[in-house]
Design a protein around this motif. Structure first.
Motif, PDB file in Angstrom:
ATOM      1  N   ALA A 193     -61.165  97.142  35.936  1.00 22.03           N
ATOM      2  CA  ALA A 193     -61.626  96.555  37.070  1.00 22.03           C
ATOM      3  C   ALA A 193     -62.383  97.314  37.922  1.00 22.03           C
ATOM      4  CB  ALA A 193     -60.495  95.721  37.782  1.00 22.03           C
ATOM      5  N   LEU A 194     -61.921  98.490  38.116  1.00 21.82           N
ATOM      6  CA  LEU A 194     -62.665  99.559  39.161  1.00 21.82           C
ATOM      7  C   LEU A 194     -63.890 100.105  38.525  1.00 21.82           C
ATOM      8  CD1 LEU A 194     -59.557 101.519  40.174  1.00 21.82           C
ATOM      9  CD2 LEU A 194     -60.841 100.061  41.758  1.00 21.82           C
TER      10      LEU A 194
ATOM     11  N   GLY B  70     -55.491  93.964  27.952  1.00 18.74           N
ATOM     12  CA  GLY B  70     -55.452  94.460  29.200  1.00 18.74           C
ATOM     13  C   GLY B  70     -56.690  94.803  29.777  1.00 18.74           C
ATOM     14  N   THR B  71     -57.475  95.772  29.037  1.00 15.25           N
ATOM     15  CA  THR B  71     -58.762  96.418  29.757  1.00 15.25           C
ATOM     16  C   THR B  71     -59.726  95.240  29.755  1.00 15.25           C
ATOM     17  OG1 THR B  71     -59.614  96.970  27.426  1.00 15.25           O
ATOM     18  CG2 THR B  71     -58.207  98.519  28.259  1.00 15.25           C
ATOM     19  N   GLY B  72     -59.686  94.450  28.734  1.00 12.68           N
ATOM     20  CA  GLY B  72     -60.386  93.114  29.095  1.00 12.68           C
ATOM     21  C   GLY B  72     -60.195  92.319  30.127  1.00 12.68           C
ATOM     22  N   LEU B  73     -59.031  92.204  30.516  1.00 13.14           N
ATOM     23  CA  LEU B  73     -58.757  91.284  31.794  1.00 13.14           C
ATOM     24  C   LEU B  73     -59.182  91.948  32.887  1.00 13.14           C
ATOM     25  CD1 LEU B  73     -55.213  89.713  30.687  1.00 13.14           C
ATOM     26  CD2 LEU B  73     -57.249  88.487  30.794  1.00 13.14           C
ATOM     27  N   GLY B  74     -58.834  93.207  32.843  1.00 12.38           N
ATOM     28  CA  GLY B  74     -59.259  93.920  33.970  1.00 12.38           C
ATOM     29  C   GLY B  74     -60.581  93.946  34.268  1.00 12.38           C
ATOM     30  N   GLY B  75     -61.463  94.318  33.251  1.00 12.01           N
ATOM     31  CA  GLY B  75     -62.896  94.124  33.185  1.00 12.01           C
ATOM     32  C   GLY B  75     -63.472  92.794  34.072  1.00 12.01           C
TER      33      GLY B  75
END
Length: 387
Positions: free
Chosen positions: A4-5, A122-127
Motif C-alpha cells: 500500500a505504501l 496480501g500484497t495484492g490487497l495492500g497495493g
C-alpha cells in the motif's frame, strides 16, 4: 502495508504531471526511483537478516517506510519528493525478500505454494487498498492528505505486525560473511533454471507495472474523462489477482510449475490485447485478465525459486526480487516514452513484446523440466514420492 505504501502513488501520476509540470515518463519516477533503489537494496537486506533476524528487520522496515510516507506528504518540490521516495526504496527492502525467506523456512514444503500464494494475495490487497484510498482522498482533499493518511495507517499496521507475527522457529543466526554472500549469489547465477526464473520476474513485473502506470493517463483523458476516484476504483480488479495467486500457486504444485507458468503468461498477453478495445467495460476486462495472469505467474515463479534453491534461500529470493523490481523500475519508466509517442497502442506493443520474450523464457524452463524427467520405462512408485 508495504505494498500500500509503495504503490499508493501510482494512480496519482497524472496529478503529479499537472502539479509539478512534468511529463508522463518523469512522473513515473515517483515509483520507478523507489523500485530501482529497492531492487539493489534487497540484495543486502536478506543477508543482513541472517545476522540480525527476520522479524526484527521486517518490523523496522515497516515502521520506517510508514514514517517516510508521512514525510513525503510534507515535501514542497518535485525533487524533494523523489529524494524521499528513493530513501523509501531502502526501507521497503526490509520486508519482501525476508518475508519470502521466512515462509520458505517456516512452512512445510507441501504447503509452500499455497502459503506463497496467500502472501502474494496480501500484497495484492495492500497495493489495491493503497491505490484506492490515495485516489479517493486526492479527489476530496489533496494528494498530500492522501499520502499522510496512508502513512499513519502504515504505522498502525506496523504495530499490529510487531505484536502478532510469530518469531522464527527454524532460523539460526549466522555471522555476516560478505565473501560467502557473494559466493552464494554467484552459485545461484550459475543455475540456469534460477536465472530463467529471475528473468521471468523482470519481464512479467515490468509489463504489469507499465500497464498500470499509464492506464491512469488514458482514463483521465477524453473520451473517458474519469475522476481520480473512478480511476482509482479500476484497481479493484486486483481482487482477481488475490484469488489467482492462491489458486494458481496451489495448482502449480499439482499440475506442474512449467506448464502453469506458460499458461499464466499467455493469459497476461491476451489481456493486453483486450485492453486495445475502446469500450471502457472491455478495457477493464482486459486489465482484470492481465492482473489474473500476472499474480498467477508471480506466485509460481517466486515459490519455484524457494524450492529450487537448496541453500542460501534468502539470497535466491533477493536475486529474484532484484530482477523483479528492476523490471518495475526500468520498464515502468520506459513505458512513458511509448505512451508519449504512440499512446496506448505504444504501451500495449511494448508490454506485448516483453511478454512474448517471457513466453520464450518459460519454454526454456519447460525444456529444463523435461530434461530432468526420468524416462518412462524407469518410472516406479518412488518417482511419485515427496522429494
Amino acid at each position: 502495508s508495504t505494498f500500500a505504501l509503495l504503490y499508493c502513488l501510482q494512480p496519482l501520476m497524472p496529478v503529479f504531471s499537472r502539479d509539478f509540470h512534468v511529463g508522463a515518463a518523469p512522473s513515473s519516477l515517483s515509483l520507478s526511483v523507489t523500485t530501482g533503489v529497492l531492487a539493489v537494496a534487497v540484495l543486502v537486506t536478506g543477508s543482513l537478516s541472517e545476522a540480525w533476524g527476520r522479524k526484527p528487520m521486517m518490523v523496522v522496515s515497516l515502521f520506517a517506510s510508514a514514517a517516510l510516507t508521512i514525510m513525503s506528504a510534507l515535501v514542497t518540490g518535485w525533487h524533494g519528493l523523489l529524494a524521499v521516495r528513493a530513501v523509501e526504496g531502502l526501507t521497503f527492502a526490509g520486508l519482501p525478500a525476508l518475508a519470502m525467506a521466512y515462509l520458505s523456512e517456516e512452512m512445510h514444503a507441501g504447503s509452500i505454494g499455497l502459503a506463497m500464494g496467500l502472501y502474494i494475495s496480501g500484497t495484492g490487497l495492500g497495493g489495491m487498498g493503497g491505490r484506492l484510498l490515495a485516489a479517493a482522498l486526492t479527489d476530496v482533499a489533496s494528494w498530500r492528505v492522501a499520502l499522510f493518511t496512508i502513512g499513519v495507517l502504515g504505522v498502525v499496521a506496523a504495530v499490529m505486525f510487531w505484536r502478532s507475527l510469530p518469531p522464527s522457529a527454524h532460523f539460526h543466526r549466522r555471522a555476516l560473511a560478505w565473501r560467502t554472500l557473494f559466493g552464494s549469489f554467484a552459485a545461484h547465477l550459475r543455475d540456469a533454471r534460477l536465472v530463467l526464473l529471475f528473468v521471468e520476474g523482470f519481464l512479467v513485473m515490468g509489463g504489469f507495472v507499465t500497464i498500470y502506470n499509464y492506464i491512469s493517463y488514458r482514463l483521465v483523458a477524453p473520451p473517458y474523462d474519469l475522476s481520480q476516484t473512478l480511476v482509482g476504483s479500476i484497481f479493484l480488479v486486483y481482487l482477481v489477482g488475490t484469488v489467482s495467486s492462491t489458486w494458481i500457486g496451489d495448482l502449480a504444485g499439482r499440475k506442474g510449475r512449467d506448464r502453469v507458468l506458460l499458461a499464466t503468461i499467455a493469459i497476461m498477453l491476451g489481456g493486453v490485447v483486450v485492453t486495445l478495445a475502446h469500450p471502457l467495460a472491455i478495457v477493464i476486462l482486459g486489465l482484470a485478465v492481465v492482473t489474473f495472469g500476472f499474480f498467477g505467474a508471480h506466485s509460481v515463479a517466486s515459490s519455484w525459486v524457494g524450492l529450487r534453491a537448496q541453500h542460501g534461500r534468502a539470497q535466491a529470493s533477493a536475486l529474484y526480487l532484484f530482477f523483479y523490481y528492476l523490471g518495475s523500475s526500468i520498464a515502468g519508466w520506459a513505458g512513458g516514452i511509448f505512451w508519449s509517442a504512440w499512446g496506448w497502442w505504444g504501451v500495449a506493443g511494448f508490454v506485448g513484446a516483453l511478454l512474448v520474450i517471457a513466453l520464450l523464457v518459460a519454454l526454456g524452463l519447460a525444456a529444463h523440466v523435461a530434461a530432468d524427467a526420468p524416462p518412462l520405462r524407469a518410472l516406479d512408485a518412488s518417482a511419485y514420492a515427496e522429494p
